[in-house]
Design a protein around this motif. Sequence first.
Motif, mmCIF file in Angstrom:
data_model
loop_
_atom_site.group_PDB
_atom_site.id
_atom_site.type_symbol
_atom_site.label_atom_id
_atom_site.label_comp_id
_atom_site.label_asym_id
_atom_site.label_seq_id
_atom_site.Cartn_x
_atom_site.Cartn_y
_atom_site.Cartn_z
ATOM 1 N N PRO A 1 12.094 3.278 4.707
ATOM 2 C CA PRO A 1 12.136 4.177 6.024
ATOM 3 C C PRO A 1 11.044 3.887 6.837
ATOM 4 C CG PRO A 1 12.655 5.431 3.675
ATOM 5 C CD PRO A 1 11.928 4.105 3.078
ATOM 6 N N TRP A 2 9.914 3.882 6.334
ATOM 7 C CA TRP A 2 8.704 3.611 7.270
ATOM 8 C C TRP A 2 8.981 2.335 8.088
ATOM 9 C CZ3 TRP A 2 3.975 4.918 9.708
ATOM 10 C CH2 TRP A 2 3.693 4.058 10.045
ATOM 11 N N TYR B 1 0.836 -1.205 -0.112
ATOM 12 C CA TYR B 1 -0.027 0.099 -0.114
ATOM 13 C C TYR B 1 0.807 1.305 0.109
ATOM 14 C CZ TYR B 1 -3.690 3.234 1.492
ATOM 15 O OH TYR B 1 -4.466 4.395 1.446
ATOM 16 N N ILE B 2 2.000 1.333 1.007
ATOM 17 C CA ILE B 2 2.860 2.459 1.001
ATOM 18 C C ILE B 2 3.594 2.835 -0.576
ATOM 19 C CG2 ILE B 2 4.898 3.383 1.921
ATOM 20 C CD1 ILE B 2 4.096 2.100 4.498
ATOM 21 N N GLU B 3 4.018 1.764 -1.137
ATOM 22 C CA GLU B 3 4.469 1.676 -2.413
ATOM 23 C C GLU B 3 3.603 2.102 -3.456
ATOM 24 O OE1 GLU B 3 8.114 0.730 -3.440
ATOM 25 O OE2 GLU B 3 8.227 0.691 -1.209
ATOM 26 N N GLN B 4 2.445 1.874 -3.489
ATOM 27 C CA GLN B 4 1.651 2.329 -4.454
ATOM 28 C C GLN B 4 0.835 3.718 -4.185
ATOM 29 O OE1 GLN B 4 -1.613 -0.661 -4.009
ATOM 30 N NE2 GLN B 4 -0.320 -2.249 -5.171
ATOM 31 N N LYS B 5 0.846 4.080 -2.846
ATOM 32 C CA LYS B 5 0.140 5.379 -2.601
ATOM 33 C C LYS B 5 1.133 6.470 -2.270
ATOM 34 C CE LYS B 5 -4.041 3.670 -2.881
ATOM 35 N NZ LYS B 5 -4.919 4.408 -3.673
ATOM 36 N N VAL B 6 2.218 6.167 -1.867
ATOM 37 C CA VAL B 6 3.213 7.176 -1.470
ATOM 38 C C VAL B 6 4.392 7.200 -2.702
ATOM 39 C CG1 VAL B 6 4.986 7.971 0.308
ATOM 40 C CG2 VAL B 6 2.736 6.839 0.991
ATOM 41 N N GLY B 7 4.993 6.044 -2.751
ATOM 42 C CA GLY B 7 5.948 5.997 -3.964
ATOM 43 C C GLY B 7 7.088 4.755 -3.797
ATOM 44 N N THR B 8 7.627 4.446 -4.915
ATOM 45 C CA THR B 8 8.502 3.396 -4.933
ATOM 46 C C THR B 8 9.710 3.623 -4.064
ATOM 47 O OG1 THR B 8 7.946 2.718 -7.099
ATOM 48 C CG2 THR B 8 9.997 1.936 -6.343
#
Length: 222
Positions: free
Chosen positions: A136-137, A124-131
């Motif tokens: 870091p999260w 979800y983070i990769e899709q919504k925030v960026g590759t």
Amino acid sequence: MAEAGEPAERPILYSYWRSSCSHRVRIALNLKGVEYEYKAVNLLKGEQSDPEFIKLNPMKFVPALVDGDAVISDSYAIALYLEDKYPEPPLLPQDLKVKALNIQIASIVCSGIQPLHNLTLLRYIEQKVGTGESIPWVQQQIDKGFTAVESMIKGCAGKYATGDEVQLADVFLAPQIFGAVTRFQIDMSNYPTLARVHDGYMRHPAFQAALPDRQPDAPSSA
């Protein structure tokens, strides 16, 4: 029911080689000396969404343990089930303070660290925030949890996290530390007590046999 003299049916563990939750249960089974059948569930292929698996775990997570007519589909619940069914060697000590510490550490791992970097969330983070933004999260969440646990055990750790015997805290910490080092580039020098007990885990046969790359579904390149 098995006839007298017949071997008892082995429990079945539904597992994924790199799942830290499955890793915990493999350690617990090994420590208890329980022989089990391994059934792989490939999370990357979405096999956790197979209708037959959903009957075992409606949450679509691994692990799941089938032991006769008992179906347990949560690693913490499985560990406690094994502790009750196979009390030796014990994973929870008699000392109430140390027992509470073990439970607290296991809870931190399974509710305050691992769920914050499971596969679904990372995707979800990769899709919504960026590759690349998921790493870091993850590192931030692991640091928060490891800093807390380090402070909790630095005054009481022995060979292992809460003394000189393997206990429940170790079952939960070992996969978390292993994944932190091998997958998320965590510098364990920031957590010297955790680093030391991790070295002990890596030398213990029950922990060694549970390692991800030793599982039947691990890719040859692992």
